[in-house]
Scaffold this active site. Sequence first.
Site, PDB file in Angstrom:
ATOM      1  N   ASP A 151       1.611  -7.585   2.299  1.00  0.00           N
ATOM      2  CA  ASP A 151       2.779  -6.701   2.250  1.00  0.00           C
ATOM      3  C   ASP A 151       3.702  -7.153   1.114  1.00  0.00           C
ATOM      4  OD1 ASP A 151       4.831  -4.937   2.808  1.00  0.00           O
ATOM      5  OD2 ASP A 151       5.412  -5.857   4.696  1.00  0.00           O
ATOM      6  N   LYS A 172      -0.996  -3.180   1.769  1.00  0.00           N
ATOM      7  CA  LYS A 172       0.049  -2.156   1.851  1.00  0.00           C
ATOM      8  C   LYS A 172       0.516  -1.801   0.448  1.00  0.00           C
ATOM      9  CE  LYS A 172       2.974  -2.461   5.521  1.00  0.00           C
ATOM     10  NZ  LYS A 172       4.205  -2.733   6.283  1.00  0.00           N
ATOM     11  N   PHE A 219       4.911   0.682   8.622  1.00  0.00           N
ATOM     12  CA  PHE A 219       4.729  -0.448   9.521  1.00  0.00           C
ATOM     13  C   PHE A 219       3.627  -0.107  10.520  1.00  0.00           C
ATOM     14  CE2 PHE A 219       5.535  -3.477  12.863  1.00  0.00           C
ATOM     15  CZ  PHE A 219       5.759  -4.625  12.133  1.00  0.00           C
ATOM     16  N   VAL A 220       2.567  -0.928  10.531  1.00  0.00           N
ATOM     17  CA  VAL A 220       1.415  -0.618  11.373  1.00  0.00           C
ATOM     18  C   VAL A 220       1.186  -1.698  12.435  1.00  0.00           C
ATOM     19  CG1 VAL A 220       0.210   0.777   9.650  1.00  0.00           C
ATOM     20  CG2 VAL A 220      -0.143  -1.701   9.687  1.00  0.00           C
TER      21      VAL A 220
END
Length: 194
Positions: free
Chosen positions: A114, A142, A163-164
């Site tokens: 990220d 990401k 956001f996962v």
Amino acid sequence: MFPEIDRVLVSEAQIRQRVGELAREIAADLRAELDAEGQTLHDEDRVVFIPIMTGAMIFASDLIRQMPIKLSLDLVAVSSYPGETVTSKGAHLASDLPADLGGKHVVVIDDILDSGRTLALIKRVVAERAPASLRIAVLLDKQTERAEEVVADYVGFEIPDEFVVGYGLDYNGYYRNHPEIAVLRPDAIPSRGG
Ligand code: IMP
Ligand code: MG
């Protein structure tokens, strides 16, 4: 599986297929590396996998079970998303790194790349131990601006800047056991205005 799930980004079947592909790719690269040293995937003390806890737990366990390699596992914990937050607070090591990485082929495994802070930190500290090689495998990449520039050698899926949760990834400690990569409903994330 959870009513808070809004959408699925990556299905179980997609994950299964891609993890298999990554396992074959990583094993082939390690084989080539060891070949060059006159060694094989079955020689001892050559390969160390370092999953970053806790998010990489499920990805790492699926990945390594598809690789017939004599490897040892060393877990490392990095903390950057404490509590009910969906933005990185800066990575710091929450456990010691294994000391004996010198001359070994190291594969660091994480759930997602990220901001880049976590993997930049791990890369730095592993490199200090003078491994023979250092590779990074992430399930998800990401598509976002990095705070620190890191490129993963193996990427399962590129995902948009959302956001996962699921397959090891959590929100506030939960949903790691959801079997697919999914997005939560906005009202399930208080800091996102639900
Ligand atoms: P970075 O340091 O910002 O690159 O973030 C890496 C770590 O943050 C990962 O190991 C995850 O644990 C966590 N993380 C980043 N994005 C997400 C997300 O969308 N869901 C859950 N955890 C995430
Ligand atoms: Mg993590």
